[in-house]
Enzyme design. Structure first.
Site, short mmCIF file in Angstrom:
data_model
loop_
_atom_site.label_atom_id
_atom_site.label_comp_id
_atom_site.label_asym_id
_atom_site.label_seq_id
_atom_site.Cartn_x
_atom_site.Cartn_y
_atom_site.Cartn_z
N ARG A 179 46.64 39.85 46.73
CA ARG A 179 47.44 40.08 45.53
C ARG A 179 48.34 41.30 45.61
NH1 ARG A 179 41.93 41.29 42.13
NH2 ARG A 179 41.43 43.34 42.98
N GLU A 379 47.53 53.58 49.30
CA GLU A 379 47.67 52.76 48.09
C GLU A 379 49.02 53.08 47.45
OE1 GLU A 379 45.42 50.60 46.91
OE2 GLU A 379 43.50 51.15 47.83
#
Length: 432
Positions: A179, A379
């Site tokens: 995702r 991230e």
């Protein structure tokens, strides 16, 4: 959504229909800790009815625990916050419908050229890699690593101005979590800049080779593109006994496998570690790249989203860090500074296990098993969860690129034309 992961539907169409209805109704809730004890409390959150999915754990004071919550479980989450004196925020009701407004639904593009600032299909990505290799044969080599569980061909992009000189290698992978679309987009942008920017050959490619794997988990990636109902799928698409699907690829590596932060339930939608280390062909391919290039591999980065974090080993424990942690921490902060100077948001830098312990990660395997001196999980982005708008890629990807330039410069400075003491260590004893 979480409830659907533990039910078995014999008819795929029925599963999709029910999932769509559920997905539209779930709400995005954020719970904020304000002290260290509360951080630990938030990360122990569990829903006994399995109708609340944890999108992101809290990584520190005032950093939110993000939950996707079924309508009739909102009061449960609210009461959890109240009982523990935590700040509660109902950020968005019917979160599934946000897909239509924040992020363009993928469609088959007709008579439209490839754009590096789009969320592209896996087929389009593979075609682009072939085009890059054809246009820049002096720089680019494609290596076929193997096939995914569903048979998609996976290719590694090797970019080198002098492939025969034994330069240190920077290895970057992206898209192990299906995702996290911004991660493959970042990997493709790196390939684009390294092969098209005239300055790259003089700087980033001078004394450093870059190996980039844009989509580690192509089956999962394409599954998230198949419908709005599947958009938040995380795992691979392998099938286990009991008719459940997928393994969390970033819990599947064979270093301290399954000692913390994992699920042993194949139907768990998030952190199922697999039946054994390296059970997935996708993680086997990443492992093989590391082992085949162990003597030259000096930096490994696994690109993810979301939250704007740059973390390093250990991930499997928060009780201690490697003796080399200061070097990794210092470089990460330099990368963050470069991104901020380019107009981006700074990274939060820390040991991964200080956020929450999670074993079987690729960064721990690279550092602890293969001996890569610098190893990170990056991230990207914050503020949009997993639905980072495609329209903003043109702004943020160049900002992040400045951080990768700092990574490359450090590897060149420290390792060009030199051999690390760890080069002579054997990695042949690492078990599958």
């Amino acid at each position: 959504m979480a409830r659907l992961s533990v039910l078995v539907f014999g008819i795929v169409g029925l599963w999709t229909q029910v999932c769509c209805l559920e997905n539209d109704k779930y709400s995005l809730i954020r719970i904020y800790p304000t002290n260290g004890t509360q951080v630990e409390t938030t990360n122990r959150f569990q829903d006994p009815e399995h109708l609340i999915e944890v999108l992101k754990g809290s990584r520190g004071i005032n950093d939110s625990l993000d939950l996707l919550v079924a309508p009739h479980r909102i009061n449960y989450a609210r009461q959890f916050a109240l009982n523990n004196d935590l700040r509660f925020e109902l950020k968005q009701k019917e979160y599934g419908r946000a897909f239509e407004t924040v992020e363009r639904v993928p469609r088959r593009r007709v008579l439209r050229s490839f754009s590096i600032y789009d969320y592209n299909s896996y087929t389009a990505i593979q075609d682009y890699l072939e085009t890059v290799a054809r246009r820049h044969p002096e720089l680019v080599t494609l290596q076929l690593l193997g096939n995914s569980y569903q048979g998609r061909r996976v290719k590694l992009v090797k970019i080198s101005a002098n492939p025969n000189t034994g330069n240190p290698i920077v290895f970057i992978d992206a898209g192990i979590h299906a995702r996290e679309w911004v991660a493959p987009a970042m990997a493709l942008y790196l390939i684009y800049r390294l092969t098209n920017d005239p300055e790259a050959k003089q700087n980033e490619l001078n004394g450093v080779d870059w190996y980039i794997l844009p989509v580690v988990n192509p089956d999962g990636y394409e599954f998230t593109r198949s419908s709005k109902a599947n958009r938040l799928w995380r795992k691979t698409r392998s099938k286990s006994n009991g008719n459940c699907f997928g393994v969390d690829g970033n819990r599947n590596y064979g270093f301290k496998w399954a000692v913390s932060g994992v699920s042993n339930n194949p139907c768990d939608r998030e952190t199922y570690a697999g039946p054994k280390p390296f059970s997935e062909p996708e993680t086997q391919m990443v492992r093989n790249v590391m082992l085949e290039n162990a003597k030259r591999l000096k930096l490994y980065i696994s690109v993810h989203s979301y939250g704007q974090y740059l973390v390093y080993p250990w991930g499997y424990t928060g009780d201690f860090v490697p003796k080399e942690w200061k070097k990794m921490d210092s470089l990460a902060r330099s990368v963050s500074d470069a991104v901020q100077r380019a107009g981006g948001k700074p990274f939060r830098v820390m040991s991964a296990g200080k956020w929450y312990p999670a074993a079987g990660g690729s960064d721990d395997f690279a550092f602890g098993a293969v001996g890569v001196p610098y190893s990170y999980t990056m991230e990207l982005t914050e503020g949009y969860e997993f639905l980072f708008p495609e329209r903003l890629l043109k702004t943020v990807l160049p900002q992040f690129y400045e951080g990768f330039r700092v990574f490359g410069a450090q590897i060149k400075k420290e390792f060009k034309n030199s051999r690390s003491p760890r080069d002579s260590e054997s990695v042949s004893s690492i078990e599958d």
